[in-house]
Design an enzyme around this catalytic site. Structure first.
Site, PDB file in Angstrom:
ATOM      1  CB  CYS A  14      -0.895   0.091   1.366  1.00  0.00           C
ATOM      2  SG  CYS A  14      -2.248  -1.411   1.070  1.00  0.00           S
ATOM      3  CB  CYS A  87      -3.026  -7.528   5.795  1.00  0.00           C
ATOM      4  SG  CYS A  87      -3.628  -6.376   4.419  1.00  0.00           S
ATOM      5  CD  GLN A 212     -13.536  -5.629 -10.162  1.00  0.00           C
ATOM      6  OE1 GLN A 212     -12.543  -5.706  -9.638  1.00  0.00           O
ATOM      7  NE2 GLN A 212     -13.728  -5.265 -11.411  1.00  0.00           N
ATOM      8  CG  ASN A 307     -14.650  -5.477 -16.989  1.00  0.00           C
ATOM      9  OD1 ASN A 307     -13.744  -4.571 -16.731  1.00  0.00           O
ATOM     10  ND2 ASN A 307     -15.044  -6.346 -16.170  1.00  0.00           N
ATOM     11  CB  CYS A 334      -8.542  -2.572 -13.795  1.00  0.00           C
ATOM     12  SG  CYS A 334      -7.807  -3.613 -15.193  1.00  0.00           S
TER      13      CYS A 334
END
Length: 375
Positions: A14, A87, A212, A307, A334
């Site tokens: 992250c 996490c 997803q 997509n 994405c």
């Protein structure tokens, strides 16, 4: 979001975690504006975001350590393992699963795979949770079928500890490469798909079908596509790279003819199951290559929804869509960079509407939905 793993320098997945969610959204919005520069956009819709932690419905854990003391997480490039069970992206419901799996691995004799020595059997644990009913799917990624008998024999204990495990499989990945899964999937439960539901639309998740990882934002993405399509005169639609059918199942009406195309047979099986539950008889899902399907057709639908994976739809499909000229194209991406490249190969279309969906908080990645109208 506070993360002890990040603060200790043990995980850097992250990379934007030190920025506020608003700062992240501003940076992502600026990136999208930059990528679409020179392409007039009629309407910029407000970005959509969701929870900043506990939002992931899937954990992909490298298994290391020993059979008596397994460790779930990832390996640094130097081979150092990092335990990621804590996490903060994972929901609290994952913790008891990880806790039960550690003694189970010893019970089943599943020796963790040692990358340096090329020995051991258990490579990964893949855990997925349904937001609909809390059911879970667990996949043991093994080097071979050597330990299958032991795994089957030990499973009753695990299922007694974790009744939420509805689907359990062994995936066989024999090659010495950082590949998450192999082609062979062996079901260890009678149930073979996990039930999910977004916006009252039934969806199914199978082991080798893409789904997803942020269900809160994904459900809003599908609902937005449904709203956009509902405002258009669409009686015939293609849903290319359709996955388990999330977009098509949301957008379809009983009167609409819809064809969904996805190369993964497992995903198409999920889509067909959902369409049958909804009683939508004019929906047809096929396991084919989306580009090959589209370029072989002689008819032109009112709308084509795409997509694609991160690589985009590519110039051959762009050229064919430009020639076929459906009235509308909805592009869900994405990777806004490849989407922008693809749109530039569609000169006879204007961008009517764009909306950013923050599917991947604390990273530079995001999802974007774009409505294109033929000039």
């Amino acid at each position: 979001m506070q993360c002890a793993l990040y603060d200790a320098g043990r995980c850097r997945s992250c990379q934007w975690i030190t920025q506020s969610v608003n700062e992240q959204l501003s940076a992502k919005t600026a990136d999208l504006h930059r990528l679409l520069a020179g392409l007039p956009v009629e309407q910029w819709c407000a970005p959509i975001s969701g929870p900043e932690q506990h939002f992931r419905n899937k954990a992909k854990m490298v298994v290391s350590g020993s059979v008596e003391k397994p460790l779930f997480g990832m390996l640094h490039r130097d081979g150092t393992p990092v335990d990621l069970c804590a996490c903060p992206l994972y929901p609290a419901s994952f913790a008891p699963v990880f806790s039960a799996l550690k003694p189970f691995i010893a019970r089943a004799g599943l020796t963790p795979y040692n990358v340096a020595r090329k020995r051991g059997e258990l490579k990964y644990l893949l855990l997925t949770e349904s937001q609909f009913d809390g059911g879970m799917m667990l996949r043991f990624v093994l080097r071979s079928e050597t330990k299958l008998t032991q795994l089957r024999a030990a499973l009753p204990w695990l299922r007694a500890q974790l009744p939420q495990l509805r689907v359990i499989t062994a995936n066989i990945q024999p090659v010495h490469m950082a590949i998450m899964e192999g082609e062979t999937e062996i079901y260890l439960t009678d149930q073979q798909a996990l039930a999910e539901r977004f916006n009252d639309v039934p969806l199914w998740i199978r082991p080798q079908s893409f789904f997803q990882t942020n269900p809160t934002v994904a459900s809003r993405l599908y609902a937005t596509a449904r709203d956009w399509v509902g405002q258009l005169p669409v009686r015939h639609m293609w849903d290319l790279f359709c996955g388990v059918g999330g977009f098509g199942l949301h957008c379809a009406t009983p009167q609409m003819q819809l064809t969904g195309i996805e190369i993964a047979p497992e995903a198409i099986a999920c889509a067909k199951q959902s369409a049958a539950e909804l009683g939508l008889t004019r929906l047809h899902f096929q396991a084919l290559d989306s580009t090959q399907f589209a370029t072989a057709q002689g008819e032109t639908p009112d709308l084509v929804l795409v997509n694609p994976p991160r690589r985009g739809i590519g110039k051959p499909l762009c050229d064919y869509l430009a020639q076929m000229a459906p009235r509308f194209i909805i592009y869900s991406s994405c990777n806004a960079q490849t989407m922008a490249q693809d749109i530039r190969h569609l000169p006879n279309y204007r961008i009517q509407r764009v909306q950013l969906f923050d599917m991947f908080p604390h990273t530079a990645h995001y999802e974007v939905l774009t409505l294109l109208c033929r000039l």
